[in-house]
Design an enzyme around this catalytic site. Structure first.
Site, PDB file in Angstrom:
ATOM      1  N   ASP A 201      30.676  30.452  38.663  1.00 24.59           N
ATOM      2  CA  ASP A 201      31.470  31.637  39.015  1.00 24.59           C
ATOM      3  C   ASP A 201      30.698  32.608  39.900  1.00 24.59           C
ATOM      4  OD1 ASP A 201      33.871  33.120  38.889  1.00 24.59           O
ATOM      5  OD2 ASP A 201      33.089  34.386  37.292  1.00 24.59           O
ATOM      6  N   SER A 225      38.395  37.298  39.507  1.00 25.52           N
ATOM      7  CA  SER A 225      38.670  35.859  39.582  1.00 25.52           C
ATOM      8  C   SER A 225      40.038  35.593  38.971  1.00 25.52           C
ATOM      9  CB  SER A 225      37.598  35.073  38.819  1.00 25.52           C
ATOM     10  OG  SER A 225      36.313  35.334  39.338  1.00 25.52           O
ATOM     11  N   GLN A 275      38.066  28.134  43.676  1.00 30.26           N
ATOM     12  CA  GLN A 275      38.514  29.345  42.994  1.00 30.26           C
ATOM     13  C   GLN A 275      39.397  30.168  43.912  1.00 30.26           C
ATOM     14  OE1 GLN A 275      36.143  33.230  42.106  1.00 30.26           O
ATOM     15  NE2 GLN A 275      35.805  31.932  40.308  1.00 30.26           N
TER      16      GLN A 275
END
Length: 283
Positions: A201, A225, A275
């Site tokens: 991440d 996110s 993502q």
């Protein structure tokens, strides 16, 4: 350093309450839970509900609500499929009985077959680059009004071409950085996968910001996110350096899409990520 690694693993390796229910805590320093933490904790919970002959090969997740680091997280694992070659687990992470995150994780028995990968040209070595810890120490001393992001002392990061955080000029939407764990993870390959989920991440949202004159210090942006995917291709050890190469092919509609790939120093592709992030201008 090993003490820091052990402390991080204690957060990521959640406490088992029953066969399919787990509980996790968070470090106290962030304002909200880091997305990589709940990714890694969910993977840890799911892994402990699967026969060890299966190894994770993909994970697809949605961040539903901001997590509060002051409250415990409960992880409910649904063993939705056990097949001869694949097993699937669904995990819902909750705080105060409200879902903050959910993910589907697929596990696969090791098989051998056709194999290829796209090569990458590696133009840097981690040893020649400054560590994040040293950079942010100097940055905070020179800019006391701009707090440095929280640092995971168990993880070393070295950025190949670091952006100017005080004057973020638009640039090409790609970047590279080296990561490694600063301690011994042992021979359990599942631990290495869980740490990669945690690291995955990092930097994806930042990569989507590169073509724009914004960064994480920009007060007129709302950043988060939204969803996250990981594919594990090959086994690896995270005490060795891994290069995280990311790019962002698109942004629009207040969302930015980013992709990533983890390579060993020898150029072996071990995992891929994707993502989509919220990038909302507050005006």
């Amino acid at each position: 350093m090993q003490e820091d690694v052990d402390k991080l693993l204690r957060y990521l390796e959640v406490k088992q309450l029953s066969e399919f229910e787990f509980e996790g805590e968070s470090p106290s320093f962030p304002e909200r839970i880091f997305g990589g933490q709940v990714l890694a904790q969910s993977l840890n919970a799911a892994t402990r509900c699967v026969d060890p002959k299966y190894f994770v090969h993909s994970m697809h997740a949605y961040f539903l609500r901001p997590g509060d680091p002051k409250n415990v997280i409960t992880f409910e694992v649904d063993p939705i499929r056990n097949g001869r070659s694949f097993a699937t687990r669904r995990v819902v992470a909750k705080q105060n009985n409200r879902p903050i995150f959910n993910t589907s994780i697929s596990f696969h028995k090791e098989e051998f077959g056709l194999e290829h990968q796209m090569d990458i040209k590696i133009n840097s070595t981690p040893e020649e680059l400054e560590t994040d810890l040293n950079f942010w120490k100097k940055f905070s001393k020179a800019n006391p009004d701009k707090p440095a992001p929280p640092q995971a002392h168990a993880i070393e990061r070295r950025v190949v071409n670091r952006r100017n955080y005080l004057d973020p000029q638009p640039t090409a939407p790609n970047q590279q950085m080296w990561f490694r764990v600063l301690g011994d993870l042992g021979d359990d390959e599942r631990r290495h996968a869980i740490l990669l989920a945690y690291i995955s991440d990092y930097s994806l949202l930042g990569t989507a910001l590169l073509p724009h004159p914004y960064n994480s210090f920009s007060s007129d942006l709302q950043l988060a996110s939204l969803d996250h995917s990981i594919w594990f291709h090959r086994r690896f050890r995270f005490e060795d350096y891994l290069l995280y190469s990311t790019d962002s092919p698109n942004s629009g509609g207040s969302r930015g899409l980013s992709r990533g790939a983890f390579y060993t120093k020898e150029g072996v592709l071990v995992a891929s990520t994707a993502q989509e992030s919220l990038m909302r201008t507050k005006d």
